[in-house]
Design a protein around this motif. Sequence first.
Motif, short mmCIF file in Angstrom:
data_model
loop_
_atom_site.label_atom_id
_atom_site.label_comp_id
_atom_site.label_asym_id
_atom_site.label_seq_id
_atom_site.Cartn_x
_atom_site.Cartn_y
_atom_site.Cartn_z
N TRP B 233 -121.59 45.46 97.82
CA TRP B 233 -120.85 44.09 98.48
C TRP B 233 -119.52 43.94 97.85
N ALA B 234 -119.54 43.72 96.52
CA ALA B 234 -118.29 43.59 95.81
C ALA B 234 -117.24 44.54 95.84
N PHE B 235 -117.87 45.63 95.92
CA PHE B 235 -116.97 47.08 96.03
C PHE B 235 -116.21 46.80 97.48
N SER B 236 -117.29 46.71 98.47
CA SER B 236 -116.78 46.56 99.80
C SER B 236 -115.55 45.61 100.08
N TRP B 237 -115.81 44.44 99.44
CA TRP B 237 -114.91 43.52 99.64
C TRP B 237 -113.45 43.49 99.13
N ARG B 238 -113.69 44.30 97.86
CA ARG B 238 -112.21 44.56 97.21
C ARG B 238 -111.70 45.70 97.71
N ALA B 239 -112.37 46.74 98.31
CA ALA B 239 -111.83 47.73 98.95
C ALA B 239 -111.05 47.31 100.13
N LEU B 273 -101.12 32.11 96.57
CA LEU B 273 -102.21 31.83 95.49
C LEU B 273 -103.42 31.25 96.51
N ALA B 274 -102.95 30.54 97.63
CA ALA B 274 -104.20 30.06 98.65
C ALA B 274 -104.87 31.43 99.09
N ALA B 275 -104.15 32.31 99.12
CA ALA B 275 -104.76 33.49 100.06
C ALA B 275 -105.71 34.23 98.72
N ILE B 276 -105.19 34.25 97.60
CA ILE B 276 -105.94 34.75 96.76
C ILE B 276 -107.38 34.09 96.29
N LEU B 277 -107.20 32.90 96.37
CA LEU B 277 -108.30 31.85 96.14
C LEU B 277 -109.55 32.23 97.41
N LEU B 278 -108.79 32.13 98.64
CA LEU B 278 -109.72 32.28 99.78
C LEU B 278 -110.55 33.64 99.44
N ILE B 279 -109.86 34.76 99.06
CA ILE B 279 -110.48 35.97 99.02
C ILE B 279 -111.64 35.88 98.04
N LEU B 280 -111.09 35.41 96.79
CA LEU B 280 -112.38 35.00 95.72
C LEU B 280 -113.56 34.27 96.40
N VAL B 282 -114.69 33.51 99.43
CA VAL B 282 -115.33 34.39 100.56
C VAL B 282 -116.51 35.21 99.71
N GLY B 283 -115.76 35.91 98.59
CA GLY B 283 -116.61 37.04 97.91
C GLY B 283 -117.53 36.01 97.30
N ILE B 284 -117.31 35.14 96.74
CA ILE B 284 -118.37 34.34 96.04
C ILE B 284 -119.45 33.74 96.94
N ALA B 285 -119.03 33.29 98.19
CA ALA B 285 -119.74 32.64 99.19
C ALA B 285 -120.97 33.80 99.76
N GLU B 287 -122.03 36.31 97.93
CA GLU B 287 -122.74 36.58 97.15
C GLU B 287 -123.94 35.46 96.89
N VAL B 288 -123.57 34.31 96.76
CA VAL B 288 -124.27 33.01 96.59
C VAL B 288 -125.27 32.66 97.65
N LEU B 289 -124.65 32.69 98.81
CA LEU B 289 -125.70 32.51 100.04
C LEU B 289 -126.43 33.66 100.54
N LEU B 290 -126.10 34.89 100.32
CA LEU B 290 -127.02 35.87 100.76
C LEU B 290 -127.55 36.78 99.56
N PHE B 291 -126.96 37.36 98.86
CA PHE B 291 -127.37 38.38 97.84
C PHE B 291 -128.54 37.54 96.89
N ARG B 292 -128.06 36.41 96.38
CA ARG B 292 -128.68 35.72 95.30
C ARG B 292 -130.01 35.11 95.73
N PRO B 293 -130.16 34.71 96.85
CA PRO B 293 -131.34 34.20 97.28
C PRO B 293 -132.20 35.37 97.76
#
Lengths: 263, 306
Positions: B233-239, B273-280, B282-285, B287-293
């Motif tokens: 997923w991390a690689f997908s999002w970056r790509a 900067l707002a777009a960079i933070l959003l990308i970050l 969404v990626g974290i969200a 991870e935290v909401l889907l993969f970690r649980p």
Amino acid sequence: MSLATLLRRAPEAGAVDPLDADFALRVQGLTKRFGDATVLDALDLQVRRGEVVSVVGASGCGKTTLLALIAGLDRPTSGTVDTPSGRPALMFQDATLLPWLTARRNVELALRLRGLGRAERTVEASRLLAAVHLAEHADARVHELSGGMRQRVSLARALAQGSDVLLMDEPFAALDAITRDTLHDELLRAREQTGATVLFVTHNVREAVRLGDRVVLLSSRPGRVVREWVVPIAHPRRIESPEVGALSVEITEHLREEIRRHG
Amino acid sequence: MAESTHLATTRPADSATLALREPDDTAALEAGLDALDAPPPADAPSAVRRVLRAAGPPLVAAVTLTVLWQAVVALGWQPPSVLPGPGAVWSSFLDGLRSGAVGHAVSSSLGRGLVGFGASLVAGTLVGLLLAQVRLVRDGLGPLLSGMQSLPSVAWVPAAILWFGAGDGAAYAVVVLSAVPSIANGLLAGVDQVPRGFDRLATVLGASRLEAVRFVTLPAALPGYLAGLRQGWAFSWRALMAAELIAPSVQRGQGLGVLLDAGRRAADMPLVLAAILLILLVGIAVEVLLFRPLERRVLRQRGLEV
């Protein structure tokens, strides 16, 4: 002297009586080599239907290899294994329960792979878990069970295989003495109820005597049957009893002799 | 001699006690042992406490970093057009939210990312299974697949544009090519970590090869597989962000990469900067909401994590 009256010695080491056709397990000329090392050398062993045979030997006597060959986990270099009633069940040294399944599901998996339907599986698993006194823990996961409880689930699963022959590879070696003792009772009770034939491999001589109708001593490198004893002690036996102790002393003496030969 | 006298005197008494011992005593003894031996149930902290413990430190870190950021800006080290403060970025974000641009970008990128990841999941799992089951394929393709994990996903973008045109097709191609190696390798690593005893068990229980894979190998490999999915997923999002930046696709709308590029073209640093933070975020969200649980559940079930 006291032992001489206590024991009836088997006439000949590894003898297979050709007339005794009522065997549950027969191993003939079983040889296993790994490269240059001969682990088992023309081993003969016959186990009667319903008999409990303990196999003892020092490290490297090929006990585990013997069970793997009988269970069909490995192929012999030469020789034959004959179990007329089909694939034997095997109980492992560590319980080898699947940690993502509950106790009940572990037992049910064996039943499922035997081809039983869902309803039948549920009933049978409940019966088997109750038989090893684990009805209340049926829905516990493996990590919630103690070592002894795991081996009881493992025993229930082995029984679930519905095989007439039960192979056991030092299944109680890692347990404390009291727990091991209750599992001995458990195993013999299960044997009585099912009439299963048991081949029990251990390095614990007292345990071998406690459980076996017969104790077979294997030599090391290569492994072959050097001697066997019929255990004349009536059940129920206790591992601390003087009879069990006396025979254990004699067998241990021979086992030490075997080990010294390698010194 | 002494031993035989001992035998003679103790035997009858011994048998008598033995007779009393079976079989009810075993059940009672076992019940006692079970109660004493069973590992104590792990005390699960309450949900509120758990969330607080998990979210607390990262929140404190985020606030601290924001304060530091504001402090650097307040020093006037760089002009606001080069280094805008958190306030400017926040208001740029709010503007985007009000105009709907942010919502649109997030939903279109996320949708594209999840579709691409779903395709990678299927492809990666099939490739992983093939490699795990066929020795020769593994020996041939295994090193290539591991190597592909270190290939930057951006490298696929030009090829994908030439193959599929600068649209969604290219974006999906880049996502799949980037995520499949991680997923396949994760599955492979999971299968490699299956204890040998489990394979032997499957044989002893009389499982066919397919049954062994289904009932034993795959469930046993699940933790490794999930780790692979997470990395995939991390690689997908970056790509995907790389693809959107270079080849803005239109069918599914304009994504976060396009928002980022719009900011650059307008020299609008707060938007960038707002777009960079959003990308970050969404990626974290995800991870935290889907993969970690998911991972947590699987590990807990096996007693590997409390």
